[in-house]
Write an enzyme that holds these catalytic residues in place. Structure first.
Site, mmCIF file in Angstrom:
data_model
loop_
_atom_site.group_PDB
_atom_site.id
_atom_site.type_symbol
_atom_site.label_atom_id
_atom_site.label_comp_id
_atom_site.label_asym_id
_atom_site.label_seq_id
_atom_site.Cartn_x
_atom_site.Cartn_y
_atom_site.Cartn_z
ATOM 1 C CD GLN A 11 -2.979 0.827 1.397
ATOM 2 O OE1 GLN A 11 -3.228 -0.927 2.952
ATOM 3 N NE2 GLN A 11 -4.161 1.073 2.517
ATOM 4 C CB SER A 92 2.722 -4.286 3.397
ATOM 5 O OG SER A 92 1.635 -4.273 4.392
ATOM 6 C CG LEU A 93 -1.694 -5.502 -0.448
ATOM 7 C CD1 LEU A 93 -3.330 -6.096 0.005
ATOM 8 C CD2 LEU A 93 -2.368 -3.989 -1.125
ATOM 9 N NE ARG A 117 -2.847 -7.892 5.088
ATOM 10 C CZ ARG A 117 -2.088 -6.620 5.256
ATOM 11 N NH1 ARG A 117 -2.272 -6.165 4.227
ATOM 12 N NH2 ARG A 117 -1.359 -6.856 5.519
ATOM 13 C CG HIS A 201 2.800 -3.287 9.494
ATOM 14 N ND1 HIS A 201 3.124 -4.611 8.383
ATOM 15 C CD2 HIS A 201 3.291 -2.496 7.693
ATOM 16 C CE1 HIS A 201 2.837 -4.651 7.590
ATOM 17 N NE2 HIS A 201 2.905 -3.744 6.969
ATOM 18 C CD GLN A 250 1.808 -9.424 5.835
ATOM 19 O OE1 GLN A 250 0.996 -9.109 5.458
ATOM 20 N NE2 GLN A 250 2.392 -8.759 4.702
#
Length: 421
Positions: A11, A92-93, A117, A201, A250
Site C-alpha cells: 500500500q 506488506s500487502l 483486511r 504493522h 504480519q
C-alpha cells in the site's frame, strides 16, 4: 541471466491511472481487472483508472486495487515473457499478491480477503487517529530509541518497516508519530508521511490481526510454485500450512524488507521484476543491494523493454516455459473445482516436472517431450473452456516464439490432438 525474483508492492503505491494503459494493450490485464470487479461487486477498474485519489487511498479500496494491479502485471509477464522466477516477495500487502501468483491462494478469494483486511485495519484505529511516516537520514538505532522513549499507554509509535539502510517507517497513534516527527526533524532526519489511512504493522493492529486470522482459518491453500519470503521473519515459507500464522503475524510485526533482500542476494538472486504500480521497490533495492537489477513491470513500455532484453534464442526449453506462462495467463471460465484440479492444476504440475527434468539433466527435450507439453497445455485450455480460436492463437504464438513452427506447422492439428495422439 541469474536467479530471478518477482517483487510485489504494498500500500502507498497506488495512483490514479494505474493499470489503465496495461489494460488497454493487454487483454489478460483487462480480464484480471474485470474479475476483480465481479468478485468485489464494485467498479474497481474505474476507481483505479479515473477515480478520486482519496477514495482509492482508503485502505479497504487500496488493498484490493494494488493486489489486482499486481496480478494483472504478473499475468502479462507470464503471457508475454513466460520465464518463471526462483523466488517471490511482497512488501506488506504484496506478500498476499506473491502468494496468489505462486498458486497458493485463489485470486478471487484473495481479493475478498484483502478488502476485509483493509476494513479490519481501518476499524482497529479510527480514521485520523493513526499515521505512518518514512524516516531517512537517521541511524536506525536512534529511531528505535526515540520511539521507545516517546511511547506511552495510549500514545504508541514504533518502527513498522525496515525498508533499507537509509529508510525506516514509523507507525502508531497520530499524536505520537507527530511527536516523533518533531524530535527527528530537530536532529536532522527527513520525515515524509505516507498515503495510508491506518497505522500498519504496529501493536494498534492487534484487533485486525485477530479478525484476519479467523478468515484465514476458513480458507484452503495450495502448494507454492515459487519460494515465498515472509515479511515477518525474512525467511521462506516452509509450505501452505504456515500461511495463516505468517499473514496474521504480519499485521502487527514490522516488515523486514532489507533483511529479506539480503537473504535473497545471498542465495544468488541477480534480477528482479516489480509487478504492479509504481517503482517503490526498485528505489529501495538501490539502497539495499544495487547489484540486483530491478525491472519495473507495470506499464506497456516496461513490458516491451523487458521482452526485448530477455529475448532468447529459439530452443525447446522456451516452448516449455512459454507453455507454463500461457497456462497461467489464460482466463478461466470453468468454476467446477474438481474439474479444475484435474484438468488445470495436475497438467500444470506435469509440465513443471518436465521442465525440471531437463533443467536438472541439462539435456534437450525431444519432439515427443514437446508434444506432451503441448498436449497438456491443450488439456488446460480445454478445461478452462478456452475457445478453439484462442487456443489456436496461443499455440501459434508459443511455436513462433520458440522457433519451432517448422516442427509443428499445423496448430489446428495440435488442438485436435491429431499430432499428439
Amino acid at each position: 541471466m541469474g536467479k530471478k525474483i518477482f517483487l510485489f508492492p504494498g500500500q502507498a503505491s497506488q495512483y490514479i491511472g494505474m493499470t489503465k494503459d496495461l489494460c488497454n494493450e493487454f487483454s489478460v490485464a483487462r480480464q484480471t481487472m474485470e474479475e476483480a470487479n465481479d468478485a468485489l461487486s464494485m467498479d474497481l477498474s474505474n476507481l483505479c483508472f479515473s477515480g478520486d485519489i482519496q477514495e482509492l487511498t482508503k485502505t479497504e479500496n487500496a488493498q484490493p486495487a494494488i493486489l489486482a494491479a499486481s496480478v494483472a502485471s504478473y499475468r502479462v509477464y507470464m503471457e508475454e515473457i513466460g520465464q518463471p522466477a526462483d523466488f517471490a516477495a511482497g512488501h506488506s500487502l504484496g506478500e498476499i499478491s506473491a502468494l496468489v501468483c505462486a498458486g497458493a491462494m485463489n485470486y478471487t478469494e484473495a481479493l475478498k480477503l484483502v478488502r476485509q483486511r483493509g476494513r479490519y485495519m481501518q476499524e482497529a484505529v479510527a480514521l485520523g487517529d493513526g499515521a505512518m511516516a518514512a524516516v531517512t537520514n537517521m541511524e536506525i538505532a536512534d529511531v528505535e530509541k526515540l520511539c521507545l522513549d516517546l511511547s506511552s499507554p495510549g500514545n504508541t509509535v514504533v518502527i513498522s518497516n525496515y525498508n533499507s539502510p537509509k529508510q525506516v517507517v514509523i507507525s502508531g497513534h497520530k499524536k505520537a508519530v507527530q511527536q516523533a516527527e518533531e524530535a527527528l526533524l530537530k536532529i536532522g532526519a527527513h520525515v515524509t508521511y505516507l498515503k495510508v489511512s491506518a497505522p500498519f504493522h504496529s501493536p494498534l493492529m492487534k484487533p485486525a490481526a485477530e479478525k484476519l486470522q479467523k478468515d484465514l482459518r476458513s480458507m484452503t491453500f495450495d502448494n507454492m510454485t515459487m519460494t515465498i519470503i515472509s515479511n515477518a521473519f525474512a525467511q521462506p515459507y516452509k509450505g501452505p500450512e504456515e500461511i495463516t500464522d505468517l499473514l496474521t503475524r504480519q499485521i502487527t510485526y514490522p516488515v523486514q524488507w532489507e533483511a529479506s533482500i539480503r537473504y535473497l542476494k545471498a542465495r544468488g538472486v541477480d534480477f528482479a521484476f516489480e509487478m504492479g504500480p509504481g517503482a517503490v521497490l526498485n528505489r529501495l533495492m538501490k539502497n539495499i543491494e544495487p547489484a540486483i537489477t530491478v525491472y519495473p513491470f507495470g506499464l506497456p513500455e516496461e513490458v516491451r523493454q523487458v521482452k526485448g532484453e530477455m529475448a532468447v534464442s529459439a530452443n525447446p526449453m522456451t516452448l516449455i516455459s512459454r507453455s507454463l506462462g500461457m497456462a497461467v495467463s489464460t482466463q478461466n471460465h470453468n468454476w467446477d473445482e474438481e474439474a479444475y484440479k484435474a484438468g488445470v492444476v495436475t497438467p500444470y504440475k506435469q509440465i513443471e516436472a518436465i521442465q525440471q527434468k531437463f533443467e536438472q539433466s541439462e539435456t534437450a527435450p525431444q519432439k515427443e517431450d514437446l508434444e506432451e507439453v503441448l498436449r497438456l497445455l491443450v488439456v488446460i485450455m480445454e478445461t478452462k473452456q478456452t475457445s478453439p480460436a484462442e487456443q489456436k492463437e496461443r499455440i501459434e504464438q508459443i511455436l513462433e516464439e520458440s522457433g519451432l513452427t517448422e516442427i509443428f506447422p499445423h496448430a489446428d492439428d495440435l488442438i485436435q490432438n491429431k499430432v499428439l495422439s
